[in-house]
Scaffold this motif. Sequence first.
Motif, PDB file in Angstrom:
ATOM      1  N   ASP A  77      -6.057   1.684  11.627  1.00 17.07           N
ATOM      2  CA  ASP A  77      -7.440   1.241  11.456  1.00 17.07           C
ATOM      3  C   ASP A  77      -8.477   2.276  11.909  1.00 17.07           C
ATOM      4  N   ILE A  78      -8.090   3.331  12.611  1.00 17.11           N
ATOM      5  CA  ILE A  78      -9.093   4.187  13.243  1.00 17.11           C
ATOM      6  C   ILE A  78      -9.663   5.284  12.361  1.00 17.11           C
ATOM      7  N   TYR A  79      -9.009   5.708  11.322  1.00 18.54           N
ATOM      8  CA  TYR A  79      -9.503   6.818  10.515  1.00 18.54           C
ATOM      9  C   TYR A  79     -10.169   6.326   9.242  1.00 18.54           C
ATOM     10  N   GLU A  80     -10.943   7.207   8.646  1.00 16.00           N
ATOM     11  CA  GLU A  80     -11.666   6.867   7.425  1.00 16.00           C
ATOM     12  C   GLU A  80     -10.711   6.562   6.276  1.00 16.00           C
ATOM     13  N   LEU A  81      -9.689   7.370   6.138  1.00 19.16           N
ATOM     14  CA  LEU A  81      -8.722   7.167   5.052  1.00 19.16           C
ATOM     15  C   LEU A  81      -7.733   6.072   5.455  1.00 19.16           C
ATOM     16  N   PRO A  82      -7.499   5.107   4.587  1.00 22.84           N
ATOM     17  CA  PRO A  82      -6.669   3.962   4.978  1.00 22.84           C
ATOM     18  C   PRO A  82      -5.162   4.234   4.965  1.00 22.84           C
ATOM     19  N   GLY A 109       0.766  -6.114   9.886  1.00 22.08           N
ATOM     20  CA  GLY A 109      -0.135  -6.390   8.777  1.00 22.08           C
ATOM     21  C   GLY A 109      -0.261  -5.249   7.798  1.00 22.08           C
ATOM     22  N   ALA A 110       0.699  -4.354   7.775  1.00 23.98           N
ATOM     23  CA  ALA A 110       0.649  -3.206   6.867  1.00 23.98           C
ATOM     24  C   ALA A 110       1.488  -3.474   5.620  1.00 23.98           C
ATOM     25  N   VAL A 111       1.123  -2.764   4.561  1.00 17.99           N
ATOM     26  CA  VAL A 111       1.891  -2.816   3.314  1.00 17.99           C
ATOM     27  C   VAL A 111       2.235  -1.389   2.913  1.00 17.99           C
ATOM     28  N   ARG A 112       3.318  -1.265   2.154  1.00 14.58           N
ATOM     29  CA  ARG A 112       3.800   0.061   1.773  1.00 14.58           C
ATOM     30  C   ARG A 112       3.375   0.392   0.348  1.00 14.58           C
ATOM     31  N   PHE A 113       3.001   1.638   0.169  1.00 15.18           N
ATOM     32  CA  PHE A 113       2.674   2.184  -1.143  1.00 15.18           C
ATOM     33  C   PHE A 113       3.489   3.453  -1.306  1.00 15.18           C
ATOM     34  N   GLU A 120       6.132   8.061   1.111  1.00 10.95           N
ATOM     35  CA  GLU A 120       5.963   6.674   1.543  1.00 10.95           C
ATOM     36  C   GLU A 120       4.672   6.567   2.351  1.00 10.95           C
ATOM     37  N   LEU A 121       3.754   5.718   1.888  1.00  7.41           N
ATOM     38  CA  LEU A 121       2.460   5.537   2.543  1.00  7.41           C
ATOM     39  C   LEU A 121       2.341   4.105   3.051  1.00  7.41           C
ATOM     40  N   TRP A 122       1.631   3.935   4.150  1.00  9.43           N
ATOM     41  CA  TRP A 122       1.406   2.614   4.720  1.00  9.43           C
ATOM     42  C   TRP A 122      -0.083   2.443   5.003  1.00  9.43           C
ATOM     43  N   ALA A 123      -0.581   1.220   4.805  1.00 10.18           N
ATOM     44  CA  ALA A 123      -1.978   0.905   5.085  1.00 10.18           C
ATOM     45  C   ALA A 123      -2.082  -0.564   5.466  1.00 10.18           C
ATOM     46  N   LEU A 124      -3.110  -0.894   6.223  1.00 10.52           N
ATOM     47  CA  LEU A 124      -3.357  -2.295   6.564  1.00 10.52           C
ATOM     48  C   LEU A 124      -3.793  -3.054   5.323  1.00 10.52           C
ATOM     49  N   ARG A 125      -3.285  -4.270   5.162  1.00 12.29           N
ATOM     50  CA  ARG A 125      -3.649  -5.087   3.996  1.00 12.29           C
ATOM     51  C   ARG A 125      -5.154  -5.257   3.879  1.00 12.29           C
ATOM     52  N   ASP A 126      -5.828  -5.458   4.998  1.00  9.88           N
ATOM     53  CA  ASP A 126      -7.273  -5.686   4.969  1.00  9.88           C
ATOM     54  C   ASP A 126      -8.028  -4.480   4.430  1.00  9.88           C
ATOM     55  N   ARG A 127      -7.533  -3.277   4.688  1.00 12.81           N
ATOM     56  CA  ARG A 127      -8.247  -2.063   4.294  1.00 12.81           C
ATOM     57  C   ARG A 127      -7.997  -1.699   2.834  1.00 12.81           C
ATOM     58  N   VAL A 128      -6.922  -2.197   2.261  1.00 12.34           N
ATOM     59  CA  VAL A 128      -6.604  -1.871   0.864  1.00 12.34           C
ATOM     60  C   VAL A 128      -6.446  -3.150   0.058  1.00 12.34           C
ATOM     61  N   ALA A 129      -7.320  -4.114   0.302  1.00 16.90           N
ATOM     62  CA  ALA A 129      -7.207  -5.423  -0.331  1.00 16.90           C
ATOM     63  C   ALA A 129      -7.250  -5.327  -1.856  1.00 16.90           C
ATOM     64  N   ASP A 130      -8.105  -4.443  -2.389  1.00 19.49           N
ATOM     65  CA  ASP A 130      -8.193  -4.328  -3.849  1.00 19.49           C
ATOM     66  C   ASP A 130      -6.899  -3.785  -4.441  1.00 19.49           C
ATOM     67  N   HIS A 131      -6.350  -2.744  -3.852  1.00 20.86           N
ATOM     68  CA  HIS A 131      -5.090  -2.191  -4.355  1.00 20.86           C
ATOM     69  C   HIS A 131      -3.972  -3.209  -4.228  1.00 20.86           C
ATOM     70  N   PHE A 132      -3.955  -3.885  -3.102  1.00 18.75           N
ATOM     71  CA  PHE A 132      -2.906  -4.874  -2.838  1.00 18.75           C
ATOM     72  C   PHE A 132      -3.032  -6.042  -3.814  1.00 18.75           C
ATOM     73  N   LYS A 133      -4.260  -6.490  -4.055  1.00 17.34           N
ATOM     74  CA  LYS A 133      -4.503  -7.634  -4.919  1.00 17.34           C
ATOM     75  C   LYS A 133      -4.142  -7.326  -6.372  1.00 17.34           C
ATOM     76  N   HIS A 134      -4.394  -6.106  -6.831  1.00 16.80           N
ATOM     77  CA  HIS A 134      -4.147  -5.735  -8.224  1.00 16.80           C
ATOM     78  C   HIS A 134      -2.740  -5.193  -8.457  1.00 16.80           C
ATOM     79  N   GLY A 135      -1.939  -5.176  -7.406  1.00 15.88           N
ATOM     80  CA  GLY A 135      -0.555  -4.746  -7.562  1.00 15.88           C
ATOM     81  C   GLY A 135      -0.408  -3.258  -7.775  1.00 15.88           C
ATOM     82  N   ARG A 136      -1.309  -2.474  -7.234  1.00 14.06           N
ATOM     83  CA  ARG A 136      -1.206  -1.014  -7.358  1.00 14.06           C
ATOM     84  C   ARG A 136      -0.346  -0.478  -6.211  1.00 14.06           C
ATOM     85  N   TRP A 137       0.934  -0.512  -6.425  1.00 12.24           N
ATOM     86  CA  TRP A 137       1.850  -0.065  -5.377  1.00 12.24           C
ATOM     87  C   TRP A 137       2.088   1.428  -5.435  1.00 12.24           C
ATOM     88  N   LYS A 138       1.708   2.041  -6.538  1.00 11.76           N
ATOM     89  CA  LYS A 138       1.831   3.495  -6.656  1.00 11.76           C
ATOM     90  C   LYS A 138       0.450   4.088  -6.405  1.00 11.76           C
TER      91      LYS A 138
END
Length: 163
Positions: A77-82, A109-113, A120-138
């Motif tokens: 959560d601390i950096y600009e890039l999720p 609360g992280a998801v993998r992309f 392999e990338l990881w981000a908090l669901r809250d910070r990438v809600a749009d990608h997570f919601k639209h199923g953009r796993w790549k």
Amino acid sequence: MSDGVEVWVPVLAAFCGLAGGVFTTLLSLRSERRKVRDELEFERTKFEEEIASQRAALKAEFGTEQSAEAAIRHFLDIYELPYRSFPMIRHYIGGFENNELRRLLVRAGAVRFMAQDGTELWALRDRVADHFKHGRWKHPEAPRNKVPDEDLFPGVFDKEGEY
């Protein structure tokens, strides 16, 4: 008269024997009862100590996991890039095996992309809600900080199969 005394002596002796037997039985029952109570108290104390030690061990174990989850949440959560690469997370959140760290990431609360180059990338669901919601796993591009793991963490990958 002597016949009357002779009859009462055996009756009196039987009565005294009976009274002595009852008294002895009562004393032994009281003693056994005290002994059983002391044994139960000892077992209860031993059981409570065992429960306390197991509770402390569980508290320490789950305390470590909760601390790790909080650290992961803060780190993501601390950096600009999720997005963070898994090797970078593994470097900063050390002490866990790969799959165990992945489980902690999910509980935090992280998801993998996956990046386009397979990172392999990881981000908090809250910070990438749009990608997570639209199923953009790549993820469409490689991470900006893409440096070979060997250069990013020198000496870590010297032993084969460790990571």
